[in-house]
Every structure is written in structure tokens, then in C-alpha cells.
Design a protein around this motif. Structure first.
Motif, PDB file in Angstrom:
ATOM      1  N   LEU A 581      39.885   4.765 -31.829  1.00  0.00           N
ATOM      2  CA  LEU A 581      40.053   5.257 -33.202  1.00  0.00           C
ATOM      3  C   LEU A 581      38.700   5.521 -33.836  1.00  0.00           C
ATOM      4  O   LEU A 581      38.501   6.514 -34.523  1.00  0.00           O
ATOM      5  CB  LEU A 581      40.824   4.230 -34.038  1.00  0.00           C
ATOM      6  N   ARG A 582      37.787   4.621 -33.597  1.00  0.00           N
ATOM      7  CA  ARG A 582      36.443   4.824 -34.164  1.00  0.00           C
ATOM      8  C   ARG A 582      35.757   6.029 -33.520  1.00  0.00           C
ATOM      9  O   ARG A 582      35.029   6.763 -34.173  1.00  0.00           O
ATOM     10  CB  ARG A 582      35.600   3.556 -34.037  1.00  0.00           C
ATOM     11  N   LEU A 583      36.027   6.232 -32.246  1.00  0.00           N
ATOM     12  CA  LEU A 583      35.469   7.417 -31.584  1.00  0.00           C
ATOM     13  C   LEU A 583      36.050   8.693 -32.199  1.00  0.00           C
ATOM     14  O   LEU A 583      35.336   9.669 -32.440  1.00  0.00           O
ATOM     15  CB  LEU A 583      35.756   7.351 -30.078  1.00  0.00           C
ATOM     16  N   VAL A 584      37.348   8.684 -32.469  1.00  0.00           N
ATOM     17  CA  VAL A 584      37.979   9.849 -33.102  1.00  0.00           C
ATOM     18  C   VAL A 584      37.347  10.090 -34.484  1.00  0.00           C
ATOM     19  O   VAL A 584      37.051  11.224 -34.857  1.00  0.00           O
ATOM     20  CB  VAL A 584      39.507   9.636 -33.233  1.00  0.00           C
ATOM     21  N   ALA A 585      37.130   9.000 -35.215  1.00  0.00           N
ATOM     22  CA  ALA A 585      36.528   9.147 -36.543  1.00  0.00           C
ATOM     23  C   ALA A 585      35.103   9.701 -36.440  1.00  0.00           C
ATOM     24  O   ALA A 585      34.683  10.532 -37.245  1.00  0.00           O
ATOM     25  CB  ALA A 585      36.511   7.799 -37.260  1.00  0.00           C
ATOM     26  N   ALA A 586      34.373   9.272 -35.417  1.00  0.00           N
ATOM     27  CA  ALA A 586      33.001   9.768 -35.234  1.00  0.00           C
ATOM     28  C   ALA A 586      33.018  11.243 -34.849  1.00  0.00           C
ATOM     29  O   ALA A 586      32.189  12.030 -35.313  1.00  0.00           O
ATOM     30  CB  ALA A 586      32.286   8.947 -34.160  1.00  0.00           C
ATOM     31  N   ALA A 587      33.983  11.621 -34.020  1.00  0.00           N
ATOM     32  CA  ALA A 587      34.099  13.030 -33.635  1.00  0.00           C
ATOM     33  C   ALA A 587      34.441  13.874 -34.850  1.00  0.00           C
ATOM     34  O   ALA A 587      33.847  14.931 -35.087  1.00  0.00           O
ATOM     35  CB  ALA A 587      35.178  13.191 -32.561  1.00  0.00           C
ATOM     36  N   ARG A 588      35.379  13.382 -35.648  1.00  0.00           N
ATOM     37  CA  ARG A 588      35.788  14.118 -36.844  1.00  0.00           C
ATOM     38  C   ARG A 588      34.584  14.340 -37.775  1.00  0.00           C
ATOM     39  O   ARG A 588      34.359  15.429 -38.284  1.00  0.00           O
ATOM     40  CB  ARG A 588      36.869  13.325 -37.574  1.00  0.00           C
ATOM     41  N   GLN A 589      33.792  13.291 -37.950  1.00  0.00           N
ATOM     42  CA  GLN A 589      32.616  13.391 -38.816  1.00  0.00           C
ATOM     43  C   GLN A 589      31.614  14.409 -38.261  1.00  0.00           C
ATOM     44  O   GLN A 589      31.055  15.224 -38.995  1.00  0.00           O
ATOM     45  CB  GLN A 589      31.934  12.020 -38.922  1.00  0.00           C
ATOM     46  N   THR A 590      31.417  14.382 -36.968  1.00  0.00           N
ATOM     47  CA  THR A 590      30.425  15.281 -36.371  1.00  0.00           C
ATOM     48  C   THR A 590      30.917  16.729 -36.417  1.00  0.00           C
ATOM     49  O   THR A 590      30.127  17.648 -36.653  1.00  0.00           O
ATOM     50  CB  THR A 590      30.112  14.848 -34.926  1.00  0.00           C
ATOM     51  N   ILE A 591      32.211  16.928 -36.240  1.00  0.00           N
ATOM     52  CA  ILE A 591      32.760  18.289 -36.367  1.00  0.00           C
ATOM     53  C   ILE A 591      32.560  18.775 -37.806  1.00  0.00           C
ATOM     54  O   ILE A 591      32.123  19.894 -38.045  1.00  0.00           O
ATOM     55  CB  ILE A 591      34.271  18.322 -36.008  1.00  0.00           C
ATOM     56  N   ALA A 592      32.861  17.895 -38.764  1.00  0.00           N
ATOM     57  CA  ALA A 592      32.706  18.287 -40.176  1.00  0.00           C
ATOM     58  C   ALA A 592      31.249  18.627 -40.478  1.00  0.00           C
ATOM     59  O   ALA A 592      30.959  19.626 -41.144  1.00  0.00           O
ATOM     60  CB  ALA A 592      33.184  17.166 -41.092  1.00  0.00           C
ATOM     61  N   ASN A 593      30.329  17.812 -39.962  1.00  0.00           N
ATOM     62  CA  ASN A 593      28.908  18.078 -40.221  1.00  0.00           C
ATOM     63  C   ASN A 593      28.474  19.405 -39.601  1.00  0.00           C
ATOM     64  O   ASN A 593      27.706  20.163 -40.208  1.00  0.00           O
ATOM     65  CB  ASN A 593      28.040  16.938 -39.684  1.00  0.00           C
ATOM     66  N   SER A 594      28.948  19.703 -38.402  1.00  0.00           N
ATOM     67  CA  SER A 594      28.561  20.975 -37.768  1.00  0.00           C
ATOM     68  C   SER A 594      29.143  22.155 -38.532  1.00  0.00           C
ATOM     69  O   SER A 594      28.465  23.155 -38.752  1.00  0.00           O
ATOM     70  CB  SER A 594      29.047  21.098 -36.319  1.00  0.00           C
ATOM     71  N   LEU A 595      30.400  22.033 -38.928  1.00  0.00           N
ATOM     72  CA  LEU A 595      31.019  23.139 -39.670  1.00  0.00           C
ATOM     73  C   LEU A 595      30.290  23.373 -40.991  1.00  0.00           C
ATOM     74  O   LEU A 595      30.069  24.514 -41.390  1.00  0.00           O
ATOM     75  CB  LEU A 595      32.500  22.850 -39.928  1.00  0.00           C
ATOM     76  N   ARG A 596      29.915  22.297 -41.630  1.00  0.00           N
ATOM     77  CA  ARG A 596      29.226  22.444 -42.922  1.00  0.00           C
ATOM     78  C   ARG A 596      27.936  23.248 -42.751  1.00  0.00           C
ATOM     79  O   ARG A 596      27.585  24.070 -43.581  1.00  0.00           O
ATOM     80  CB  ARG A 596      28.917  21.055 -43.492  1.00  0.00           C
ATOM     81  N   LEU A 597      27.232  23.035 -41.650  1.00  0.00           N
ATOM     82  CA  LEU A 597      25.982  23.759 -41.416  1.00  0.00           C
ATOM     83  C   LEU A 597      26.236  25.232 -41.113  1.00  0.00           C
ATOM     84  O   LEU A 597      25.316  26.045 -41.140  1.00  0.00           O
ATOM     85  CB  LEU A 597      25.199  23.109 -40.270  1.00  0.00           C
ATOM     86  N   LEU A 598      27.488  25.571 -40.822  1.00  0.00           N
ATOM     87  CA  LEU A 598      27.854  26.968 -40.580  1.00  0.00           C
ATOM     88  C   LEU A 598      28.525  27.570 -41.820  1.00  0.00           C
ATOM     89  O   LEU A 598      29.059  28.673 -41.775  1.00  0.00           O
ATOM     90  CB  LEU A 598      28.804  27.050 -39.384  1.00  0.00           C
ATOM     91  N   ASP A 599      28.517  26.816 -42.911  1.00  0.00           N
ATOM     92  CA  ASP A 599      29.195  27.242 -44.135  1.00  0.00           C
ATOM     93  C   ASP A 599      30.685  27.504 -43.878  1.00  0.00           C
ATOM     94  O   ASP A 599      31.241  28.506 -44.314  1.00  0.00           O
ATOM     95  CB  ASP A 599      28.512  28.493 -44.739  1.00  0.00           C
ATOM     96  N   ILE A 600      31.274  26.613 -43.107  1.00  0.00           N
ATOM     97  CA  ILE A 600      32.712  26.703 -42.829  1.00  0.00           C
ATOM     98  C   ILE A 600      33.356  25.399 -43.290  1.00  0.00           C
ATOM     99  O   ILE A 600      32.835  24.321 -43.039  1.00  0.00           O
ATOM    100  CB  ILE A 600      32.966  26.907 -41.316  1.00  0.00           C
ATOM    101  N   GLN A 601      34.485  25.522 -43.973  1.00  0.00           N
ATOM    102  CA  GLN A 601      35.171  24.338 -44.468  1.00  0.00           C
ATOM    103  C   GLN A 601      35.906  23.614 -43.347  1.00  0.00           C
ATOM    104  O   GLN A 601      36.321  24.236 -42.371  1.00  0.00           O
ATOM    105  CB  GLN A 601      36.207  24.732 -45.520  1.00  0.00           C
ATOM    106  N   ALA A 602      36.043  22.315 -43.514  1.00  0.00           N
ATOM    107  CA  ALA A 602      36.771  21.518 -42.524  1.00  0.00           C
ATOM    108  C   ALA A 602      38.070  21.025 -43.142  1.00  0.00           C
ATOM    109  O   ALA A 602      38.097  19.981 -43.788  1.00  0.00           O
ATOM    110  CB  ALA A 602      35.905  20.342 -42.084  1.00  0.00           C
ATOM    111  N   PRO A 603      39.166  21.766 -42.964  1.00  0.00           N
ATOM    112  CA  PRO A 603      40.435  21.342 -43.580  1.00  0.00           C
ATOM    113  C   PRO A 603      41.035  20.137 -42.862  1.00  0.00           C
ATOM    114  O   PRO A 603      40.770  19.911 -41.685  1.00  0.00           O
ATOM    115  CB  PRO A 603      41.347  22.569 -43.412  1.00  0.00           C
ATOM    116  N   ASP A 604      41.854  19.367 -43.581  1.00  0.00           N
ATOM    117  CA  ASP A 604      42.528  18.213 -42.983  1.00  0.00           C
ATOM    118  C   ASP A 604      43.872  18.595 -42.380  1.00  0.00           C
ATOM    119  O   ASP A 604      44.387  17.902 -41.513  1.00  0.00           O
ATOM    120  CB  ASP A 604      42.744  17.119 -44.039  1.00  0.00           C
ATOM    121  N   VAL A 605      44.439  19.688 -42.905  1.00  0.00           N
ATOM    122  CA  VAL A 605      45.696  20.189 -42.332  1.00  0.00           C
ATOM    123  C   VAL A 605      45.583  21.704 -42.192  1.00  0.00           C
ATOM    124  O   VAL A 605      44.810  22.343 -42.882  1.00  0.00           O
ATOM    125  CB  VAL A 605      46.912  19.899 -43.252  1.00  0.00           C
ATOM    126  N   MET A 606      46.336  22.240 -41.277  1.00  0.00           N
ATOM    127  CA  MET A 606      46.396  23.707 -41.190  1.00  0.00           C
ATOM    128  C   MET A 606      47.643  24.131 -40.429  1.00  0.00           C
ATOM    129  O   MET A 606      48.357  23.292 -39.904  1.00  0.00           O
ATOM    130  CB  MET A 606      45.139  24.298 -40.537  1.00  0.00           C
TER     131      MET A 606
END
Ligand code: ARG
Length: 606
Positions: A581-606
Motif C-alpha cells: 500500500l505504501r508503495l502504491v502511495a509512493a507511485a501515486r505521488q511520483t506520478i502526480a509530481n511528474s505530471l505536474r512538471l508537464l503541466d498536466i493535472q492528475a485526476p483521482d477518477v476518470m
């Protein structure tokens, strides 16, 4: 990723060398990919080679001496926390981490740093990124979007990597194109004005196309038509003269119509979550640039050929003594005393250096202006600005639709607004069909995040020098190298955490002890996450948002594979479930950080 362990080892190596009178060459470290364990490696070849060159050699060949040093260092190493063992192989020192300790450190580091994971230490240098500089009296087209998204991503990257970053825009708000629109507006549409920010911006473009058609010489003109065209042109020139002379009425009309373009632009920047720090205008550097020409003539850099009926020029190649044509000769002042685009760029650069104290100056501009920037930077260097060496033109290629090329003169332009609206509309249509669980009130906002994310990624994932034929269906696909594919990884990670009910309370989970046999997918995910800080550094140092775009895709891809192969909530062993679970949370955070640097939003649902 963990420089502290590396540092501890480096300190030990240094202490050993100092005690034994060995002149240690700077150590270079590289990661050892997982082969049962993670590790880092460095070599002693340079030190051995330096010794040989300095005549301090023990008579042994360099490889043998390097191996000897590696072995001696290894013997001195003792035990270091987090290190499982050390090897000396062929002149290399390989240091291996304890797997569970390493995995835990990666995950804990990400979760502790959160949105700051990957942030670089302050670089002590100030960068100005200039992007999104359309000409006014014109509408915002897809090419303008390319500079905007590239520039914004780059600014986010440099800032996150530790450079103090200033975002600047530089709209072109003067010149014949601008006057042409003002003339036609004044003559045919005075007093009119469509309602709506975008309607007004687009209307200016329509007026421009109409005006150029009226002013263009045609092959089969009747004498009356010729006379008419010449009369129009005379009116336009008269308006230009008045603008130049500062005529109050013409200036007021100019400011009013300019504002229509700027309003449209600000609205788009707002949609794209871009916040400019500084607005420069071409018109503001026109006057100062004239003074610069005089200075350059006085300094012998520019040549004044006006007495012979010529212009003021800089014979760059000749001044540099280049036999082959490279920078050519640049014109700074026409014989009638008017400045050029280049002249104004010199004045602008001076403002950037002297008033904003920038150390590095980046220009995100169309590749067709390459020679222009080479000339500008060279003249700045001849003029004595040391910052000229850190001026950089980030060029970008054309962007077209499969339907064909653009031409503003003919009014055939792909407007950014049209493309963005269409992308969001298509996402919304699909969403309404299948996302029953997303409340209707949220669907629109999420569709915008996905539609805009798709557009951004389709540009940032292509080398900036390459031309793009934009394919909407491809960009919006949930498979392959697309924004939605990466966003979907974020959504999946979020949904696991939601189901586990630990979202937002990671601290409630016991620390992640990865003390079980890790699966291949976990290993790959941990490794991919650990590469994020280096990807930030590389993308920022090379001024290449594409590096981050590629990284984000690789991370998402690794996460999707993990998601399909590794049970998280269904794991029986509680400690392993917590770790995952903590690994999933770390992955989620890193995906969000990468998307932010691309000026792309990270939605929670889609
Ligand atoms: N307004 C210019 C154009 O549309 C781009 C300006 C680029 N920046 C610069 N400092 N010259 O072509």
C-alpha cells in the motif's frame, strides 16, 4: 538515489587515500540495476592513470593498479548501515544495498517529501524562461500553444530542479501586421466589437485576412482596382506614420485593440494554469533599442552605412574573422532610421540582464528564428555580456492537422481554442457513456483535465525540433504514449488507496518493511520511482521537457504492469500488504509530481 550512503562511502575512500598518500581522482558513481540487489558502482582507473602519469606508479599496469586500489578500499570499508556487501571487481568498487532497507528508504523518502519529492537543491542561479509571445491583433493558434506548453513545462522543471525561475512573455505588439488590422478595423468596422473574449480575438484574425486580401496585388487587376489598392495602402502607411509619431487617437485605438488580443491570451493562460511573472512588449523596447545602435556604432561593433544611403549593420562573420558564412551580416537600423526585430531583442536582453539579473536566458521560439537568435546572442557577446554564453534558443517545429498547413494571411489558422474545446467535448461524450460513478457535476472538470492533458502530452512527448501532425484520436487514447494513459495510472493508484481506506493517512500504516521476497514488478516499480530525481535534473539541465514526458510514461507503464500482476489489498500477509500500500502511495505521488512538471493535472477518477 541516496546520496547520503554514497557520501558515507566516498568519505571512507577519501580518508583511506589521504592516509596512504594516494591522489584520488574525483569519483563518478553509477547505479547498478537490480540483479537480486540494487547497488552503486565507481572505479579507480582515473586515479591509477593519474598516478602513472605523475610517475608515482608502482610499476603495475593501470588496470591492475586500479583493482589493487579497489581491493584495499574494500578491506577498509567495515560495515555501513544499509549496505549488504561490497565487491572489488576489475578496478571497480561495487556497493550493494540491503534490498528491504533500500526499498523501504525509497518509499519512505517519497512519502515524507510528498509534492517535494525530486526537488533539487538551490542552484544559486536565476533563469528566465521566455515563452508564449504571440503577436497581438491576431488570435491564439496551435503554434502558440506549442511554445506555451513547452515553456511552462520547462519553467516548472528548472524551478523544481532548484533554479530561481522567472516566467516571461513578450508579445509582438507593433509593426505592419498590427497596423494593417487597425486600419481595416477603423475603416470598415469602427465601433463594432463582438461579445466574448474569444470571439473578439478571432475576429481580429478575420479582419487581418480580409485586409491582406484587399491590399494584395493581383495579376489581373483593372486600373480602378489598382488605384483602390494603392489608396488603401496609402491610408495604412499614414496610420503607421501617425502611430510612430505618437498620435493620440491612433495610439488609443492601438491600445484598445491590443487589449482584445491580450485578454484572449490571458484567458487561455488561465485555462492552462500558466502564471507569467513579467510581461515585456516589443513596443516598449523600440525606443531603447535605438540608443543601443548608437552605442554599438561608437564601440566599433556596428557600421553606420547611412551616409552612403545604406543601413546600420553588424558584419558579424567579418568581425569574427570567419571565412565561412555563419552569422552573416545583421541589420540593426534601416536607412530610414527604423529598428528591426533583432534590434529590439538586443534591448530586451539588456533589460533581462541588467534589471532582472538573469544568469541564464531561455527563449522558446519557432525554429525558423534560429539564425535570428544566433545573431542576437553573438552580438550580445561582442557587446561584452558574459551571460550571452548562457542564452539559449529552444526551437520548436511546425504543428499541423492532417488537413494541412496554416496561413494567417489567408485566415487559415488552427485555433487553439477550437482544438481544446473539441478534445474536451470528445472526452465528455465517452465519460457520460461509461463513467456512471462520476457525478455529472464533476464530469466537465475531469473531462477538461483529460482533454488538456492529452494535448499537452502529445506535444511534450515529441522532440521539440520535430514537426507534429496532430492526431486527436491518438492523443485521446487511453493506450500507448498518451496523457490519459499516465493519468489513468494515477487514477488506479488512487482507487486502491481509497478501497484500503488509508488514503490521506499513510502515517497510520506501519513503516514499510519490505522483508519478504519482492516480485519482479515491485522491484521495477521501486527502481523506476527512485529514478525520478535524476530525470528532473536531466530534463532541467538539458532544457528538455521530453525527458520528463518519457519518464512519466515509463513510470505509468511500470505501474500498470504492477497493478495487473501484484495483489495489494488481497495480500494475506499484513506486513506485505502494508508495504505494498505504501508503495502504491509512493507511485501515486511520483506520478502526480511528474505530471505536474508537464503541466498536466492528475485526476483521482476518470
Ligand atoms: N512575437 C514573435 C513572433 O511571433 C516571437 C517573439 C520571440 N521572442 C523574442 N525575444 N524574439 O514571431
Amino acid at each position: 538515489m541516496f546520496n547520503d550512503i554514497q557520501q558515507t562511502i566516498e568519505d571512507k575512500i577519501k580518508a583511506f587515500c589521504a592516509a596512504n598518500d594516494i591522489a584520488l581522482a574525483p569519483l563518478k558513481w553509477s547505479a547498478i540495476p537490480f540483479s537480486g540487489e540494487w547497488g552503486v558502482s565507481t572505479s579507480f582507473f582515473q586515479t591509477a592513470a593519474d598516478e602513472a602519469r605523475a610517475g608515482k606508479s608502482t610499476g603495475k599496469p593501470v588496470p591492475q593498479r586500479a583493482q589493487e586500489l579497489a581491493e584495499q578500499v574494500k578491506l577498509q570499508m567495515g560495515s555501513v548501515e544499509g549496505i549488504s556487501h561490497v565487491e572489488a571487481v576489475k578496478g571497480y568498487l561495487n556497493v550493494y544495498f540491503e534490498t528491504s532497507a533500500y526499498a523501504r528508504r525509497v518509499v519512505d523518502t517519497v512519502l515524507a517529501a510528498g509534492a517535494d519529492f525530486g526537488r533539487g537543491a538551490a542552484k544559486g542561479e536565476r533563469v528566465m524562461v521566455e515563452y508564449c509571445q504571440p503577436n497581438t491583433h491576431h488570435s491564439f493558434h496551435i503554434g502558440h500553444y506549442r511554445t506555451t506548453i513547452l515553456g511552462e513545462s520547462l519553467a516548472r522543471l528548472t524551478q523544481f530542479a532548484g533554479f530561481e525561475t522567472i516566467r516571461a512573455s513578450y508579445p509582438g505588439d507593433l509593426g505592419l501586421g498590427v497596423i494593417t488590422v487597425m486600419w481595416a478595423y477603423n475603416k470598415f468596422y469602427k465601433g463594432q466589437e463582438p461579445a466574448g473574449v474569444h470571439e473578439r480575438g478571432q475576429w481580429l484574425l478575420k479582419i487581418y485576412a480580409e485586409a491582406t486580401a484587399l491590399l494584395e496585388k493581383k495579376d489581373d487587376e483593372t486600373p480602378e482596382q489598382t488605384a483602390q489598392r494603392e489608396a488603401y495602402d496609402a491610408e495604412r502607411r499614414e496610420m503607421y506614420r501617425k502611430w510612430d509619431a505618437g498620435d493620440a487617437e491612433v495610439r488609443a485605438l492601438w491600445l484598445e485593440t491590443r487589449e482584445w488580443s491580450l485578454e484572449e491570451m490571458r484567458d487561455i493562460l488561465n485555462t492552462l494554469d500558466v502564471k507569467m511573472d513579467v510581461w515585456f512588449y516589443e513596443s516598449e523596447v523600440d525606443e531603447p533599442s535605438k540608443g543601443i545602435v548608437e552605442e554599438l556604432v561608437a564601440r566599433g561593433i556596428a557600421t553606420d552605412e547611412r551616409p552612403q544611403g545604406g543601413a546600420v549593420i553588424v558584419k558579424i562573420d567579418e568581425k569574427l574573422g570567419l571565412a565561412k558564412e555563419k552569422y552573416r551580416t545583421a541589420v540593426l537600423l534601416r536607412s530610414d532610421g527604423t529598428t528591426l526585430y533583432l534590434t529590439k531583442d538586443l534591448a530586451l536582453a539588456r533589460v533581462k540582464f541588467e534589471q532582472y539579473h538573469v544568469d541564464r536566458s531561455i527563449y522558446v521560439v519557432d525554429f525558423r528564428q534560429s539564425l535570428h537568435f544566433q545573431q542576437a546572442f553573438k552580438i550580445l557577446e561582442m557587446w561584452g555580456f558574459p551571460q550571452a554564453a548562457k542564452c539559449y534558443h529552444l526551437p520548436y517545429g511546425y504543428i499541423t492537422l492532417p488537413e494541412g498547413a496554416m496561413s494567417a494571411r489567408k485566415g487559415r489558422v488552427i485555433l487553439f481554442k477550437d482544438v481544446a474545446d473539441e478534445a474536451v467535448k470528445r472526452v465528455l461524450a465517452v465519460e457520460s457513456e461509461k463513467s456512471g460513478d462520476i457525478p455529472a457535476s464533476e464530469r466537465e472538470a475531469i473531462a477538461a483535465q483529460i482533454g488538456l492533458g492529452a494535448l499537452a502530452y502529445s506535444i511534450l512527448s515529441v522532440d521539440n525540433n520535430k514537426d507534429i501532425v496532430f492526431d486527436m484520436n491518438e492523443a485521446l487514447s487511453f493506450d500507448g504514449r498518451t496523457g490519459p494513459y499516465i493519468q489513468n495510472a494515477h487514477v488506479r493508484a488512487t482507487s486502491i488507496l481509497k478501497k484500503s481506506k488509508v488514503e490521506g493517512q499513510m502515517s497510520d500504516l506501519r513503516p514499510s518493511t519490505f522483508d519478504y521476497e519482492l516480485t519482479k514488478h515491485e522491484v521495477e516499480l521501486i527502481e523506476q520511482i527512485s529514478k525520478f530525481p535524476a530525470a528532473v535534473e536531466q530534463a532541467a539541465n538539458e532544457y528538455r521537457p521530453m525527458v520528463m514526458a518519457m519518464y512519466a510514461y515509463d513510470l505509468a507503464n511500470t505501474f500498470h504492469s504492477f497493478y495487473h500482476a501484484v495483489p495489494v489489498l488481497q495480500t494475506d500477509d499484513e506486513s506485505a500488504r502494508n508495504a505494498r500500500l505504501r508503495l502504491v502511495a509512493a507511485a501515486r505521488q511520483t506520478i502526480a509530481n511528474s505530471l505536474r512538471l508537464l503541466d498536466i493535472q492528475a485526476p483521482d477518477v476518470m
